[in-house]
Design an enzyme around this catalytic site. Structure first.
Site, PDB file in Angstrom:
ATOM      1  CG  ASP A  80      -1.877   1.101   1.320  1.00 31.02           C
ATOM      2  OD1 ASP A  80      -1.651   2.158   0.694  1.00 31.02           O
ATOM      3  OD2 ASP A  80      -2.897   0.951   2.025  1.00 31.02           O
ATOM      4  CB  VAL A  81       1.513   3.970  -2.461  1.00 33.48           C
ATOM      5  CG1 VAL A  81       1.899   3.037  -3.596  1.00 33.48           C
ATOM      6  CG2 VAL A  81       0.110   4.529  -2.640  1.00 33.48           C
ATOM      7  CG  ASN A 107       0.853   4.956 -12.563  1.00 31.72           C
ATOM      8  OD1 ASN A 107       0.497   5.846 -13.339  1.00 31.72           O
ATOM      9  ND2 ASN A 107       0.140   3.857 -12.370  1.00 31.72           N
ATOM     10  CE1 TYR A 170      -6.535  11.570 -10.789  1.00 31.16           C
ATOM     11  CE2 TYR A 170      -6.773  13.460 -12.270  1.00 31.16           C
ATOM     12  CZ  TYR A 170      -6.272  12.194 -12.005  1.00 31.16           C
ATOM     13  OH  TYR A 170      -5.498  11.546 -12.936  1.00 31.16           O
ATOM     14  CE  LYS A 174      -3.002  12.103 -10.426  1.00 35.27           C
ATOM     15  NZ  LYS A 174      -1.986  11.023 -10.245  1.00 35.27           N
TER      16      LYS A 174
END
Length: 264
Positions: A80-81, A107, A170, A174
């Site tokens: 899990d990042v 990613n 989002y 980003k």
């Protein structure tokens, strides 16, 4: 789950050698589907040792099988990042298996699509946790083990430059990823670690396929892309390879927009 590689055959070890990537080891998070899977298969075809990292190991194993069928080297590691300990274990396993880490593609990402006034705070925080904290932790745990230097690509988005309604967390996350690439490369370039970001436009994946099959939604998205179409995942392999290539020593802290002109 069966993964069929659509990566162009032109992505060969010879091209990997030309970019000085063949034989190097790359860690890719979110490699179980979509952009991550396509990049993993493409870089594998170019002769890289690919370590795919994701929470859903069943899908990750399917990508690994596709890599094996095309003759590539692929190691699947569940992590899990947002969990630094799990990421550290994944990076350590990479070093143990291949002797080091040369490249990273951070990613993994998620989205919550809802009007800002209605979006639960928990959903907003969840997107930021994966898309910003997860990218940061991936980069940092890898950098601590990249003793001989290396390259990183962080996945941003064309939405980082041009916000869209209902995508508040989002869009914000980003944009933060692009700034993170600038900051980290300034801190680490003296250690031989270059960090850049890639910003794709709306890209067709299994996760969003249902959305794009809605003609109204698809038409609205395409209307904002001068090239007039949605991008395919395999179209990101070469741009990522270009950013990872050790031959691009003067390219640092940049966000490469691969978006059909959407961010213009």
């Amino acid at each position: 789950m069966v993964v069929t590689s659509t990566v162009p055959a032109e992505l060969s070890p010879a091209l990997g050698s030309a970019l000085d990537l063949a034989g190097r080891t790359v860690v890719i998070t979110g490699a179980n589907s979509g952009i991550g899977a396509a990049v993993a298969l493409g870089l594998g075809r170019m002769g890289m040792n690919v370590v795919g990292v994701a929470r859903r190991t069943d899908k990750l194993e399917a990508v690994g099988l596709a890599a094996k069928e095309q003759g590539s080297t692929f190691l699947a590691v569940g992590a899990d990042v947002t969990d630094e300990d799990q990421l550290a274990a994944a990076m350590d396993r990479t070093v143990e298996t291949f002797g080091g880490i040369d490249c990273v593609v951070a990613n993994a990402g998620i989205a919550a699509v809802q009007p800002a006034l209605d979006m639960p705070a928990e959903d907003f925080r969840s997107v930021l946790d994966v898309n910003i904290s997860g990218v940061f932790l991936t980069a940092r745990t890898a950098a601590r083990r990249m003793t001989g230097g290396g390259t990183m690509v962080l996945t941003s988005s064309s939405f980082a430059k041009r916000g869209f309604n209902d995508w508040a967390p989002y869009n914000a996350s980003k944009a933060a990823v692009s700034m993170l690439a600038q900051t980290l490369t300034q801190e680490w370039v003296a250690k031989g670690i270059r960090v850049n970001a890639i910003a794709p436009t709306a890209t067709l994946t299994d996760v969003n396929r249902a959305l794009f099959e809605n003609p109204d939604f698809s038409a609205g998205v395409v209307a904002g892309i001068p090239s007039g179409r949605i991008m395919q995942t395999e179209e990101l392999v070469l741009p990522v390879a270009f950013l990872l290539s050790p031959r691009n020593q003067m390219m640092i802290g940049q966000t490469l927009f691969v978006d059909g002109g959407q961010a213009l």
